[in-house]
Design a protein around this motif. Structure first.
Motif, PDB file in Angstrom:
ATOM      1  N   SER A 219     -72.716  -3.432  24.233  1.00 33.89           N
ATOM      2  CA  SER A 219     -72.600  -4.337  25.367  1.00 33.89           C
ATOM      3  C   SER A 219     -71.214  -4.947  25.392  1.00 33.89           C
ATOM      4  N   SER A 220     -70.637  -5.020  26.577  1.00 37.65           N
ATOM      5  CA  SER A 220     -69.302  -5.595  26.726  1.00 37.65           C
ATOM      6  C   SER A 220     -69.187  -6.266  28.082  1.00 37.65           C
ATOM      7  N   SER A 221     -68.228  -7.155  28.202  1.00 34.27           N
ATOM      8  CA  SER A 221     -67.954  -7.791  29.478  1.00 34.27           C
ATOM      9  C   SER A 221     -66.465  -8.086  29.579  1.00 34.27           C
ATOM     10  N   TYR A 222     -66.009  -8.288  30.830  1.00 34.29           N
ATOM     11  CA  TYR A 222     -64.581  -8.381  31.095  1.00 34.29           C
ATOM     12  C   TYR A 222     -64.275  -9.508  32.074  1.00 34.29           C
TER      13      TYR A 222
ATOM     14  N   ALA B 200     -61.817  -9.847  27.285  1.00 35.73           N
ATOM     15  CA  ALA B 200     -62.960  -8.942  27.141  1.00 35.73           C
ATOM     16  C   ALA B 200     -63.663  -9.244  25.834  1.00 35.73           C
ATOM     17  N   THR B 201     -64.968  -8.928  25.800  1.00 32.27           N
ATOM     18  CA  THR B 201     -65.744  -9.134  24.589  1.00 32.27           C
ATOM     19  C   THR B 201     -66.712  -7.981  24.389  1.00 32.27           C
ATOM     20  N   ILE B 202     -67.088  -7.742  23.140  1.00 34.72           N
ATOM     21  CA  ILE B 202     -68.005  -6.657  22.814  1.00 34.72           C
ATOM     22  C   ILE B 202     -68.955  -7.132  21.723  1.00 34.72           C
ATOM     23  N   ASN B 203     -70.214  -6.728  21.840  1.00 33.27           N
ATOM     24  CA  ASN B 203     -71.188  -7.198  20.868  1.00 33.27           C
ATOM     25  C   ASN B 203     -71.055  -6.433  19.549  1.00 33.27           C
TER      26      ASN B 203
ATOM     27  N   ILE C 127     -62.763  -2.361  26.219  1.00 34.26           N
ATOM     28  CA  ILE C 127     -62.886  -2.839  24.848  1.00 34.26           C
ATOM     29  C   ILE C 127     -63.835  -1.926  24.089  1.00 34.26           C
ATOM     30  N   SER C 128     -63.532  -1.680  22.833  1.00 27.59           N
ATOM     31  CA  SER C 128     -64.397  -0.846  22.001  1.00 27.59           C
ATOM     32  C   SER C 128     -64.251  -1.290  20.545  1.00 27.59           C
TER      33      SER C 128
ATOM     34  N   GLY D 171     -71.347  -2.590  19.754  1.00 28.29           N
ATOM     35  CA  GLY D 171     -70.549  -1.883  20.748  1.00 28.29           C
ATOM     36  C   GLY D 171     -71.353  -1.475  21.961  1.00 28.29           C
TER      37      GLY D 171
ATOM     38  N   THR E  64     -63.726 -10.358  20.463  1.00 27.76           N
ATOM     39  CA  THR E  64     -63.244 -10.763  21.781  1.00 27.76           C
ATOM     40  C   THR E  64     -61.722 -10.718  21.803  1.00 27.76           C
TER      41      THR E  64
END
Length: 118
Positions: A57-60, A49-52, A70-71, A55, A35
């Protein structure tokens, strides 16, 4: 020991782009959710932003959605934040955070300054 090292910050004009990197060591990177947060002077740290772990799934935050991406690259133990169409209000210290998929605890980087001039 666990280390998160951010890089890529700097000074950019409004409308420009920067890419932040967060290099992790001392942990099994694929077991962590990554994150990005930011903090402006005098304000609380806020979610960006966060990413599982994979890679997939992500949200902002609403304020950056559509401009930031985000990557992560699990082969390089590195997370990234591509920031486009930067605005002066994006000026902040940006921090990366690693939180385990299972269990408690989290790790923070030292922060990277991003300054956007108008």
């Amino acid at each position: 020991q666990v280390q998160l090292v951010e890089s890529g910050g700097g000074l950019v004009q409004a409308g420009g782009s920067l890419r932040l990197s967060c290099a992790a060591s001392g942990l099994i990177f694929s077991r962590y959710i990554m994150t990005w947060f930011r903090q402006c002077p005098g304000k609380e740290r806020e979610f960006v932003a966060t990413i599982n772990w994979s890679g997939g799934s992500s949200s902002y935050a609403d304020s950056v959605n559509g401009r930031f991406t985000i990557s992560r690259d699990n082969t390089k133990n590195t997370a990234y934040l591509q920031m486009n169409s930067l605005k002066p209000e994006d000026t902040a210290v940006y921090y990366c955070n690693a939180r385990p998929r299972v269990g408690v605890g989290a790790y923070w980087g030292q922060g990277s300054q991003v300054t956007v001039s108008s």
